[in-house]
Design a protein around this motif. Structure first.
Motif, PDB file in Angstrom:
ATOM      1  N   ALA A 222      12.747 -42.893   4.667  1.00 48.48           N
ATOM      2  CA  ALA A 222      11.867 -42.664   5.808  1.00 48.48           C
ATOM      3  C   ALA A 222      10.441 -42.315   5.424  1.00 48.48           C
ATOM      4  N   TYR A 223      10.272 -41.492   4.375  1.00 47.48           N
ATOM      5  CA  TYR A 223       8.962 -40.890   4.126  1.00 47.48           C
ATOM      6  C   TYR A 223       8.329 -41.323   2.800  1.00 47.48           C
ATOM      7  N   ASP A 224       9.059 -42.059   1.978  1.00 49.84           N
ATOM      8  CA  ASP A 224       8.535 -42.588   0.715  1.00 49.84           C
ATOM      9  C   ASP A 224       7.798 -41.523  -0.092  1.00 49.84           C
ATOM     10  N   PRO A 225       8.455 -40.399  -0.400  1.00 53.85           N
ATOM     11  CA  PRO A 225       7.787 -39.351  -1.183  1.00 53.85           C
ATOM     12  C   PRO A 225       7.525 -39.824  -2.608  1.00 53.85           C
ATOM     13  N   HIS A 226       6.463 -39.299  -3.218  1.00 51.88           N
ATOM     14  CA  HIS A 226       6.090 -39.719  -4.562  1.00 51.88           C
ATOM     15  C   HIS A 226       6.529 -38.742  -5.646  1.00 51.88           C
ATOM     16  N   THR A 227       6.906 -37.533  -5.257  1.00 52.36           N
ATOM     17  CA  THR A 227       7.354 -36.529  -6.220  1.00 52.36           C
ATOM     18  C   THR A 227       8.581 -35.822  -5.664  1.00 52.36           C
ATOM     19  N   ILE A 228       9.274 -35.125  -6.548  1.00 50.51           N
ATOM     20  CA  ILE A 228      10.418 -34.338  -6.108  1.00 50.51           C
ATOM     21  C   ILE A 228       9.975 -33.260  -5.118  1.00 50.51           C
ATOM     22  N   ASP A 229       8.842 -32.646  -5.359  1.00 53.21           N
ATOM     23  CA  ASP A 229       8.356 -31.612  -4.443  1.00 53.21           C
ATOM     24  C   ASP A 229       8.107 -32.188  -3.053  1.00 53.21           C
ATOM     25  N   GLU A 230       7.549 -33.371  -2.980  1.00 54.02           N
ATOM     26  CA  GLU A 230       7.332 -34.005  -1.681  1.00 54.02           C
ATOM     27  C   GLU A 230       8.669 -34.312  -1.000  1.00 54.02           C
ATOM     28  N   LEU A 231       9.625 -34.794  -1.785  1.00 54.23           N
ATOM     29  CA  LEU A 231      10.944 -35.093  -1.243  1.00 54.23           C
ATOM     30  C   LEU A 231      11.596 -33.832  -0.689  1.00 54.23           C
ATOM     31  N   VAL A 232      11.560 -32.761  -1.461  1.00 56.14           N
ATOM     32  CA  VAL A 232      12.160 -31.500  -1.020  1.00 56.14           C
ATOM     33  C   VAL A 232      11.492 -31.000   0.254  1.00 56.14           C
ATOM     34  N   ASP A 233      10.184 -31.114   0.338  1.00 58.81           N
ATOM     35  CA  ASP A 233       9.471 -30.691   1.543  1.00 58.81           C
ATOM     36  C   ASP A 233       9.928 -31.489   2.755  1.00 58.81           C
ATOM     37  N   CYS A 234      10.151 -32.787   2.581  1.00 53.49           N
ATOM     38  CA  CYS A 234      10.648 -33.612   3.676  1.00 53.49           C
ATOM     39  C   CYS A 234      12.038 -33.162   4.121  1.00 53.49           C
ATOM     40  N   ILE A 235      12.917 -32.927   3.151  1.00 51.47           N
ATOM     41  CA  ILE A 235      14.280 -32.515   3.480  1.00 51.47           C
ATOM     42  C   ILE A 235      14.289 -31.185   4.228  1.00 51.47           C
ATOM     43  N   MET A 236      13.407 -30.284   3.824  1.00 49.91           N
ATOM     44  CA  MET A 236      13.395 -28.951   4.414  1.00 49.91           C
ATOM     45  C   MET A 236      12.725 -28.906   5.784  1.00 49.91           C
ATOM     46  N   HIS A 237      11.794 -29.837   6.069  1.00 50.32           N
ATOM     47  CA  HIS A 237      10.965 -29.657   7.262  1.00 50.32           C
ATOM     48  C   HIS A 237      10.889 -30.860   8.195  1.00 50.32           C
ATOM     49  N   LYS A 238      11.395 -32.006   7.791  1.00 49.70           N
ATOM     50  CA  LYS A 238      11.256 -33.182   8.632  1.00 49.70           C
ATOM     51  C   LYS A 238      12.617 -33.680   9.116  1.00 49.70           C
ATOM     52  N   PRO A 239      12.634 -34.386  10.244  1.00 50.07           N
ATOM     53  CA  PRO A 239      13.909 -34.881  10.777  1.00 50.07           C
ATOM     54  C   PRO A 239      14.395 -36.121  10.042  1.00 50.07           C
ATOM     55  N   VAL A 240      15.688 -36.341  10.098  1.00 46.93           N
ATOM     56  CA  VAL A 240      16.260 -37.569   9.556  1.00 46.93           C
ATOM     57  C   VAL A 240      15.959 -38.703  10.537  1.00 46.93           C
ATOM     58  N   PRO A 241      15.370 -39.778  10.076  1.00 43.80           N
ATOM     59  CA  PRO A 241      15.026 -40.870  10.991  1.00 43.80           C
ATOM     60  C   PRO A 241      16.202 -41.813  11.197  1.00 43.80           C
ATOM     61  N   PRO A 242      16.193 -42.586  12.270  1.00 45.31           N
ATOM     62  CA  PRO A 242      17.217 -43.624  12.430  1.00 45.31           C
ATOM     63  C   PRO A 242      17.017 -44.743  11.419  1.00 45.31           C
ATOM     64  N   ILE A 243      18.053 -45.509  11.203  1.00 43.55           N
ATOM     65  CA  ILE A 243      17.996 -46.637  10.274  1.00 43.55           C
ATOM     66  C   ILE A 243      17.452 -47.845  11.023  1.00 43.55           C
ATOM     67  N   ASN A 244      16.460 -48.455  10.455  1.00 47.71           N
ATOM     68  CA  ASN A 244      15.793 -49.580  11.113  1.00 47.71           C
ATOM     69  C   ASN A 244      16.526 -50.886  10.794  1.00 47.71           C
ATOM     70  N   ARG A 245      17.723 -51.002  11.356  1.00 50.04           N
ATOM     71  CA  ARG A 245      18.514 -52.222  11.225  1.00 50.04           C
ATOM     72  C   ARG A 245      19.120 -52.539  12.571  1.00 50.04           C
TER      73      ARG A 245
END
Length: 473
Positions: A222-245
């Protein structure tokens, strides 16, 4: 100890630790590596079959080595078609732990996504039910995986998905880290940097199924993070998006989003309830379901599927009735509601129960533990049926209705799962767990208010059939 053959060095890439010399096994080559271990391919000389041997990169002292062997024996007892078979375990002469696994020639789900692309919906659902069944068996034996992901789902020679690496690598003895992988870990594991429980495993399995459909873990997709820290921030604070299929139905999206809820209390109650939700999607889409494969658990949600069909409009709507016949109409409606809804609780209501007060599960326990409560087992080890509540009744008091019931066979730790039943035949959004034998609910719109109640044992078994009742104005 047999000598290593001359071919050993030739098959070992530069930088790879030397594979251990193991009596009765001939080294073939490297399969892969992880953060804490390498996996080598060996040939068992007595049977001429190939096996995979996972060798830890750290060294154990004698006490930890003995514990590793004991726990590896316990892990080998978790026999299920969708758990990779453990053939043996030990510690090398230089203190590295190793585990001998069934060899899975088709590789991992991660490999297949990388080479063949995303999975079709029907196979994802099929794998999901099978893997949730295996996960439930492990949880019932007080074992959590803690690192479910696409690379830990292997495809056996029979084409069956199997969970590998149930936490018996070296990191199980290092309580400073659980060895989890951030893309697949739920917020509570990332926040505590500690071990998860069964609901954490449910999250990780859902993330794995999501990746089978999307090609990546939920937050990478969903968010194409570039680092582990960015990924962790997404997991902690952003919603899970639907699958675009376009071919991924909304019903499956909803099941996955529930299993991926950031709050563990909002996920499925058990892995088998997650499997039931996936089965319901299969029935809606294809008219059939993959069986749940756990001893003591019904394989198919046949009655629940009937109730689902009724909730979707298979039951005819009642025509308008003259006012003087209203009492008879109400009685007829109540009977229809009870007939349809009395079968849905085990597969539809329980997945949404509030988990307040649940305790965690140990990663690997004493092999003598069996994960069941002795008070409810027959002498031959078969599990007895949990009874339904009795004397369930309700009475209006203004804008609320108070329901009460009794437990015919009270046990220590008993709780009660209840849900208000709405007019469509679904009460799943209201499901709750309580300790008392009464509940006061807001009066429903219409002429009656209905609920369902089941007894939930301390070991999470529940009434095979819920008690249902409607209070009529």
């Amino acid at each position: 100890m047999p000598q290593r053959t001359a071919s050993t060095a030739a098959h070992t890439p530069a930088g790879t630790p030397a594979p251990p010399r193991l009596r009765g096994y001939r080294y073939v080559g490297v399969i892969g590596k992880g953060s804490t271990a390498y996996v080598f391919r060996y040939r068992q000389e007595a049977t001429e079959r190939d096996v995979a041997i996972k060798v830890g990169t750290t060294h154990l002292d004698s006490k930890a080595g003995a514990r590793f062997k004991t726990e590896a024996v316990f892990m080998a007892s978790l026999q299920h078609p969708n758990i990779l078979t453990v053939h043996g375990a030990g510690v090398t002469d230089d203190g590295r732990p190793y585990t001998i696994f069934e060899y899975a020639p088709a590789g991992s789900v991660k490999d297949i996504i990388a080479t063949q692309g995303v999975y079709p919906v029907d196979r994802t659902l099929d794998y999901g039910v099978q893997l949730a069944s295996a996960l439930y068996l492990a949880h019932r034996n007080n074992t959590v995986h803690r690192d479910l992901k696409t690379s830990n789902i292997l495809i056996t020679a029979q084409g069956v998905p199997a969970i590998a690496d149930f936490g018996i690598a070296t990191n199980i003895y290092d309580h400073r880290s659980t060895g989890y992988s951030p893309p697949w870990a739920p917020p509570e594991v990332i926040a505590s940097r500690g071990s998860g429980d069964d609901r954490s495993d449910i999250y990780s399995l859902a993330a794995t199924l999501y990746a089978m459909l999307a090609g990546k873990s939920p937050f990478e997709y969903a968010y194409d993070p570039h680092t582990i820290d960015e990924l962790v921030d997404c997991i902690m604070h952003k919603p899970v998006p639907p699958i675009n299929r376009a071919d991924v139905p909304q019903s499956l999206q909803q099941v996955l989003l529930k299993a991926l809820a950031p709050d563990p209390a909002n996920r499925y109650f058990t892995a088998v309830e997650f499997a039931r939700a996936l089965q319901e999607v299969q029935i809606q889409l294809y008219g059939h379901a993959t069986p749940v494969n756990v001893q003591g658990i019904e394989p198919y949600p046949t009655r629940a599927a009937m109730a689902t069909a009724g909730a979707q409009g298979a039951l005819p709507a009642a025509p308008a009735k003259p006012k003087d016949r209203r009492p008879l109409i109400i009685a007829a409606v109540v009977l229809v509601v009870l007939a349809v809804l009395g079968v849905v609780f085990a597969a539809v209501i329980l997945p949404n129960i509030d988990h307040s007060g649940d305790t965690g599960t140990a990663a690997v326990v004493n092999p003598g533990m069996n994960g069941t409560s002795g008070g409810d087992d027959d002498d031959d080890g078969t599990t007895t049926t949990v009874p339904s509540p009795i004397e369930l009744s309700g009475a209006y008091a203004g804008d609320t209705v108070k329901f009460t019931w009794s437990n015919p066979d009270p046990q220590d730790g008993d709780r009660y799962a209840w849900s208000v039943i709405n007019g469509t035949g679904s009460g799943q959004a209201n499901a709750k767990l309580i300790e008392g034998t009464s509940v006061e609910v807001p009066a429903s719109d219409g002429a009656q208010t209905c609920i369902q109640v089941s007894i939930v044992r301390q070991d999470r078994r529940m009434s095979s059939t819920p008690a249902t009742a409607c209070a009529v104005k």
